[in-house]
Structures are given as C-alpha cells and as structure tokens.
Design a protein around this motif. Structure first.
Motif, PDB file in Angstrom:
ATOM      1  N   UNK A 143      -3.239   6.677  23.908  1.00  7.41           N
ATOM      2  CA  UNK A 143      -3.899   7.562  24.867  1.00  7.41           C
ATOM      3  C   UNK A 143      -2.952   8.673  25.325  1.00  7.41           C
ATOM      4  N   UNK A 144      -3.565   9.748  25.783  1.00  8.93           N
ATOM      5  CA  UNK A 144      -2.836  10.870  26.395  1.00  8.93           C
ATOM      6  C   UNK A 144      -1.788  11.464  25.448  1.00  8.93           C
ATOM      7  N   UNK A 145      -2.233  11.803  24.243  1.00 11.82           N
ATOM      8  CA  UNK A 145      -1.337  12.445  23.281  1.00 11.82           C
ATOM      9  C   UNK A 145      -1.941  13.756  22.812  1.00 11.82           C
ATOM     10  N   UNK A 146      -1.081  14.598  22.273  1.00  5.11           N
ATOM     11  CA  UNK A 146      -1.523  15.836  21.658  1.00  5.11           C
ATOM     12  C   UNK A 146      -0.735  16.037  20.382  1.00  5.11           C
ATOM     13  N   UNK A 147      -1.214  16.922  19.522  1.00 12.02           N
ATOM     14  CA  UNK A 147      -0.498  17.190  18.285  1.00 12.02           C
ATOM     15  C   UNK A 147       0.877  17.780  18.591  1.00 12.02           C
ATOM     16  N   UNK A 148       1.860  17.340  17.835  1.00 10.98           N
ATOM     17  CA  UNK A 148       3.224  17.820  18.008  1.00 10.98           C
ATOM     18  C   UNK A 148       3.316  19.271  17.552  1.00 10.98           C
TER      19      UNK A 148
END
Length: 250
Positions: A95-100
């Motif tokens: 959860x709570x991730x975005x693309x690097x």
C-alpha cells in the motif's frame, strides 16, 4: 512443495506491464498482483527463482507465493482465461506506493543502490532501466515509509544480457564507478550471493510442475535450464566478476 493460496476474488487487471497482472484477493485475506497464463512459463520460473534469490540476498521485495484460481471463478471474469487455472505467481500488494522516478534517486541509500545494481548484474537482469529520458525501473517508492520496493524479476537469467547496455541504462548505474574502485564491496557482495544461493535448491524444488512445460499435456519442456542458470550464478566467486566492465563478462 509449498501449499498454494487460493484466489477468492479477482478485482481487475493492471493496465501497466507487459503481462498486465491481475489484482486478486487470496484466502489469507491479502491482496496480490497475480501473474499466470498471460506470462510465459519461463517468465513465471524466473519470477519465482529470482524472487527467492532477491529475498535471500536482502533486497526489499514484497512477500510472494504461489496461488491457484478455480475454473468457476475464472469464468466470471472476462479476461480470466489470461490468468488460467495453472499455478500462479502472486506478489503481495504494497500500500501507499508510487512508481519510482529520477526524483527518488537521492533518497535511496548508496549501499542499497549498489546491492540492487549488483544483484541485477549477478542474475543477468537488464530490465531495471531508468535514464533522464525514459526507462522502466521495476521499482516502487513507498510514500509512507519512504523506502524502496523491488519488484519484477521475470526477465532474469537473460541469455541475451548485454553488459554494455546495462552499464548505461540501469537505474543505479551511477554506482558502477565506485563499485569498480572499491576493494571491500566485492567481498561483501560475494557473501550476499553465497547466502542467497543457499536457497536455490529448495526454490527449484518448489517450481510447479506445470511451469516446466509449455503445453498442458506436459510434453514440451519450457526453455529453462536450471543447471545452466546455476553455472551462470556461480560466477560470483570470480574476482573479476565484480568489475562492471562489459568486456570482462565475455
């Protein structure tokens, strides 16, 4: 063999990634990104073995396992055939991730950057690219924990791996010069590789039988030779291996 989880709900499908993994809930209550029939059997084997090596190496990868979906559940989803009823590779959703992106580079500890770089070099994984212009790093950034998340080892053990391209396009290629000049890091990396290889035999034993053949009748073997891959991995003990100079990989 490990006991597969059971997919109890198919929530949808990703629009990103070559294999467009499915978003599923399994009988342990957790959400997973699940890959199956739409990914080749070789891809699933690489994902499983690469994931086991990455975890033992110490990289921050999501928990993963093998899952299975009942035919009647697959029939309820319009693209269920692309998932299939054979064993599936399931990576737990973080959860709570975005693309690097390039903007995250300075937030990743240099040692971890070198570990990811060295790991991909070791397993012939050229699929973690990022430059100022483009790329697909197969990394996520946890906005809550402010930490790196490493995903997708499905193109590991690439027989067409190109060291020259790797040294230019890898997301953490900026660490290569330091690694080439350091006298201590190669020894540390050899120790990490040795620790990771300790799980190889068990990981191979847990590769589902269905992944080892390209047809349902199991008459045509998948193009994956574990002995050849193990020989590839065992090169880590050679001193020159950690000098990331393309002509030394011949």
């Amino acid at each position: 063999m490990i006991r597969p989880l059971t997919v109890v709900e198919i929530q949808g499908r990703s629009e990103q990634g070559m294999t467009r993994p499915f978003h599923c809930r399994c009988d342990d209550g957790n959400l997973y990104f699940v890959k199956g029939r739409a990914a080749s059997q070789r891809s699933l084997i690489c994902e499983w073995l690469g994931g086991n090596l990455a975890k033992a190496f110490g990289l921050p990868i999501p928990e993963f396992t093998i899952a299975q979906a009942a035919p009647e559940l697959l029939e309820l989803h319009p693209e269920g055939r692309d998932l299939g009823s054979m064993p599936l590779f399931a990576s737990r959703k973080v959860e709570h991730v975005q693309e690097f992106s390039i903007s995250h580079l300075h937030q990743v500890d240099d040692c971890l950057q070198r570990d990811v770089l060295a790991f991909d070099w070791w397993i012939n994984n050229g699929d973690r690219t990022l430059t100022a212009y483009s790329g697909n790093p197969n990394l996520l950034w946890s906005t809550e924990a402010r930490k790196l998340v490493v995903i997708d080892q499905n193109l590991a053990f690439d027989p067409d791996f190109d060291p020259a391209t790797f040294s230019v396009t890898h997301v953490f290629a900026g660490q290569i010069d330091l690694l080439n000049q350091d006298l201590i890091e190669p020894q540390r990396l050899r120790e990490l590789c040795g620790r990771a290889l300790a799980v190889w035999a068990d990981a191979c034993k847990n590769v589902p039988q269905e992944w080892q053949f390209v047809d349902e009748e199991q008459t045509v073997p998948t193009n994956f030779d574990p002995d050849a891959v193990l020989a590839l991995l065992n090169r880590y003990s050679h001193e020159d291996f950690w000098r990331m100079t393309p002509w030394l990989r011949a």
